[in-house]
Motif scaffolding. Structure first.
Motif, PDB file in Angstrom:
ATOM      1  N   GLN A  34      55.822  37.187  35.253  1.00  0.00           N
ATOM      2  CA  GLN A  34      56.251  35.834  35.613  1.00  0.00           C
ATOM      3  C   GLN A  34      57.760  35.621  35.470  1.00  0.00           C
ATOM      4  O   GLN A  34      58.298  34.642  35.987  1.00  0.00           O
ATOM      5  CB  GLN A  34      55.470  34.789  34.800  1.00  0.00           C
ATOM      6  N   GLY A 102      56.173  27.039  30.627  1.00  0.00           N
ATOM      7  CA  GLY A 102      55.864  27.165  32.055  1.00  0.00           C
ATOM      8  C   GLY A 102      54.883  26.096  32.496  1.00  0.00           C
ATOM      9  O   GLY A 102      54.974  24.931  32.105  1.00  0.00           O
ATOM     10  N   ASP A 103      53.932  26.492  33.326  1.00  0.00           N
ATOM     11  CA  ASP A 103      52.850  25.604  33.750  1.00  0.00           C
ATOM     12  C   ASP A 103      51.560  26.402  33.667  1.00  0.00           C
ATOM     13  O   ASP A 103      51.573  27.561  33.251  1.00  0.00           O
ATOM     14  CB  ASP A 103      53.118  25.074  35.163  1.00  0.00           C
ATOM     15  N   GLN A 105      49.631  27.885  35.759  1.00  0.00           N
ATOM     16  CA  GLN A 105      49.576  29.145  36.495  1.00  0.00           C
ATOM     17  C   GLN A 105      50.418  30.221  35.814  1.00  0.00           C
ATOM     18  O   GLN A 105      49.995  31.378  35.721  1.00  0.00           O
ATOM     19  CB  GLN A 105      50.069  28.932  37.933  1.00  0.00           C
TER      20      GLN A 105
ATOM     21  N   THR B  58      57.788  30.855  42.312  1.00  0.00           N
ATOM     22  CA  THR B  58      56.947  30.485  41.157  1.00  0.00           C
ATOM     23  C   THR B  58      57.135  29.050  40.697  1.00  0.00           C
ATOM     24  O   THR B  58      56.893  28.733  39.544  1.00  0.00           O
ATOM     25  CB  THR B  58      57.203  31.413  39.941  1.00  0.00           C
ATOM     26  N   GLN B  59      57.581  28.185  41.584  1.00  0.00           N
ATOM     27  CA  GLN B  59      57.801  26.821  41.121  1.00  0.00           C
ATOM     28  C   GLN B  59      56.829  25.818  41.740  1.00  0.00           C
ATOM     29  O   GLN B  59      56.233  25.013  41.029  1.00  0.00           O
ATOM     30  CB  GLN B  59      59.241  26.396  41.439  1.00  0.00           C
ATOM     31  N   GLY B  61      53.871  25.931  43.503  1.00  0.00           N
ATOM     32  CA  GLY B  61      52.421  25.995  43.344  1.00  0.00           C
ATOM     33  C   GLY B  61      51.618  25.935  44.633  1.00  0.00           C
ATOM     34  O   GLY B  61      50.383  25.970  44.592  1.00  0.00           O
ATOM     35  N   THR B  64      48.981  28.678  45.090  1.00  0.00           N
ATOM     36  CA  THR B  64      47.998  28.869  44.019  1.00  0.00           C
ATOM     37  C   THR B  64      46.647  29.324  44.571  1.00  0.00           C
ATOM     38  O   THR B  64      46.123  28.736  45.522  1.00  0.00           O
ATOM     39  CB  THR B  64      47.823  27.563  43.224  1.00  0.00           C
ATOM     40  N   LYS B  73      49.968  31.760  40.704  1.00  0.00           N
ATOM     41  CA  LYS B  73      50.834  31.576  41.869  1.00  0.00           C
ATOM     42  C   LYS B  73      50.922  32.920  42.582  1.00  0.00           C
ATOM     43  O   LYS B  73      51.538  33.863  42.074  1.00  0.00           O
ATOM     44  CB  LYS B  73      52.203  31.055  41.427  1.00  0.00           C
ATOM     45  N   GLU B 145      51.041  20.198  36.540  1.00  0.00           N
ATOM     46  CA  GLU B 145      52.490  20.274  36.349  1.00  0.00           C
ATOM     47  C   GLU B 145      53.129  21.326  37.257  1.00  0.00           C
ATOM     48  O   GLU B 145      54.262  21.176  37.697  1.00  0.00           O
ATOM     49  CB  GLU B 145      52.736  20.629  34.882  1.00  0.00           C
ATOM     50  N   GLY B 146      52.402  22.409  37.514  1.00  0.00           N
ATOM     51  CA  GLY B 146      52.951  23.500  38.309  1.00  0.00           C
ATOM     52  C   GLY B 146      52.715  23.367  39.800  1.00  0.00           C
ATOM     53  O   GLY B 146      52.868  24.343  40.538  1.00  0.00           O
ATOM     54  N   ASN B 147      52.312  22.185  40.248  1.00  0.00           N
ATOM     55  CA  ASN B 147      52.063  21.964  41.680  1.00  0.00           C
ATOM     56  C   ASN B 147      52.880  20.765  42.138  1.00  0.00           C
ATOM     57  O   ASN B 147      52.635  19.640  41.709  1.00  0.00           O
ATOM     58  CB  ASN B 147      50.575  21.704  41.929  1.00  0.00           C
TER      59      ASN B 147
END
Lengths: 288, 175
Positions: A34, A102-103, A105, B58-59, B61, B64, B73, B145-147
């Motif tokens: 990552q 991070g998040d 994923q 990788t930001q 999403g 996914t 991701k 949060e990641g989407n």
């Protein structure tokens, strides 16, 4: 975005990894990827061969150590750490820090050993490990050694790991009886990276602070113990005045970095605030 | 001589490798260059273009997918890292002509406008609901949060995930 071409090989066990690291032909270790895969895609890094260590059982999982505390295998993912009952029981502070990395994923893929090896200056795991007196265990084909996290991180993306060495596990010792831990961070909202973050562990005995570990992330060239703060705490009365005075020394001896999100003066002031908050929360959680 | 040597090395590094994986329940065997990402395997090799590539860093999403049941991701996973794994993409959620309860909920709650982030949102939500069948609104916001969504302002997405979770609980109770 397409990385420069590389070879890929899945490691066939721990001995295979150690043998590959011992040769002159360079291999780059890939765990969760990552950090590394985005670096390759952005062409900030270029590698010859990626050796995938993501599926080696000996490097994975959490166990209780005979000596006390726990050991976390290098390729254990953040979400595995979050869901592990041993971590919840033995290292609630670590759990709190990991929950903010991070998040979802990224936490499903990213590993603790990968982050420690990568040594991003703003990595939240670094101050957490420093405050918890963690030990990094390394192996090469011919040697084993384990050293404190304090001293392992030398600068931005730089550690004392030799090129023939593999991080095998991160050891978290048992805290002093009655100790309380806390984590406070102010993050850059778009990226989630900490502008400044503080981890604190305090123990109190007879109204005085008997143990203090305070570490700062995001502010300096790498995560670092705030030793001036610690010195201003130990053997002093566990009062709000002591905590506030100690927090004012948050960045003493630390070369605070500035960037486009936060200049050094702002980062210094945020560092003092997060250290004070972390000290107050750790004090509230400590017995005595 | 030096540039020639360099070129030869480059060619060696481009030798494709075989990867075997299960995508939406179907066994697949694909030959890929080592630097190929899982997202590219899904989109370009298998034609499953429901997995969107947004930021490719990788930001956001949008890419996914579920890898062995967990949201990842796919722009930041090598195709070769998925060897032996099971992948679920947005194309694998509906059963026949019947939409998955999360897909229905996103449509009914207006949980999308342009729709680009939606496949990733739905798969991230599926990961959450698998672990927490009755999530609080705050939990949903944290889990997503990641989407990133640039249209909706997120409120209707949270509503859709809560409604989808409720429908999945009802489905489970009815069975």
């Amino acid at each position: 975005m397409i990385p420069a071409a590389f070879d890929y090989r899945r490691a066939d066990g721990l001995d295979d990894v150690l043998a590959a690291l011992a040769t002159d032909a360079p291999v780059t270790l890939l765990a969760g990827g990552q950090s590394l895969l985005p670096l390759l895609k952005l062409r900030l890094a270029e590698v010859g061969t990626l050796l995938d260590i993501g599926r080696i059982p000996e490097l994975h999982g959490v166990r209780v150590r005979d000596e006390g505390g726990i050991a976390i295998g290098a390729t254990t993912t953040w979400n595995e750490i979050l869901e592990d009952p041993l971590v919840a029981a033995h290292a609630p502070l670590l759990r709190q820090v990991v929950a903010g990395i991070g998040d979802v994923q990224v936490r499903n893929r990213g590993t603790i050993g990968g982050s420690v090896a990568h040594a991003d200056p703003a990595a939240d795991i670094v101050p957490a490990l420093l405050a918890l007196d963690a030990t990094i265990a390394l192996r090469s084909a011919t040697s084993r050694r384990a050293g404190p996290a304090d001293g392992f991180f030398r600068g931005p993306f730089e550690t004392v790991r030799r090129s023939d060495e593999l991080i095998v596990e991160i050891r978290i010792p048992a805290l002093p009886a009655g100790a309380g831990g806390a984590w406070e961070a102010v993050s850059q909202p778009a990226s989630g990276w900490s502008i400044a973050a503080a981890a604190a562990v305090l123990a109190v005995s007879d109204g005085r602070i008997s143990h203090a570990r305070v570490a700062l992330g995001g502010a300096g060239e790498c995560g670092v113990r705030a030793k001036a703060v610690e010195a201003a705490l130990v053997d002093r009365p566990a009062t709000p005045e002591t905590l506030t005075a100690a927090a004012s020394a948050a960045t003493e001896g630390i070369a605070v970095q500035g960037d486009l999100h936060a200049d050094a003066a702002y980062r210094t002031s945020v560092a003092r605030v997060v250290v004070r908050r972390a000290l107050e929360a750790a004090r509230a959680r400590a017995a005595g | 001589m030096r540039p020639v040597i360099r070129r030869i090395h480059r060619e060696v590094r481009r030798v494709p490798q075989e990867v075997s994986l299960v995508v939406n329940g179907v066994d697949r065997r694909v030959s890929v260059e080592p630097r190929r990402m899982l997202a590219e395997l899904l989109r370009d090799d298998l034609g499953l273009t429901g997995t969107n590539l947004g930021c490719d860093t990788t930001q956001c999403g949008a890419c996914t997918v579920l890898l062995d049941g967990r949201a990842v991701k796919s722009c930041s996973v090598l195709a070769l890292q998925a060897e032996g794994s099971s992948v679920t993409t947005i194309e694998g959620l509906a059963e026949g002509g019947t939409l998955h309860p999360l897909q229905t909920a996103f449509a009914e709650c207006h949980g999308l406008q342009c729709g680009f982030c939606t496949p990733g949102m739905i798969l991230a939500a599926a990961d959450l609901i698998a672990r927490d069948p009755d999530p609080a609104p705050e939990t949903v916001r944290h889990a997503l949060e990641g989407n990133l969504c640039r249209c909706t302002g997120y409120h209707t997405i949270v509503d859709a995930v809560l409604a989808g979770a409720a429908a999945m609980r009802d489905d489970g109770a009815a069975r």
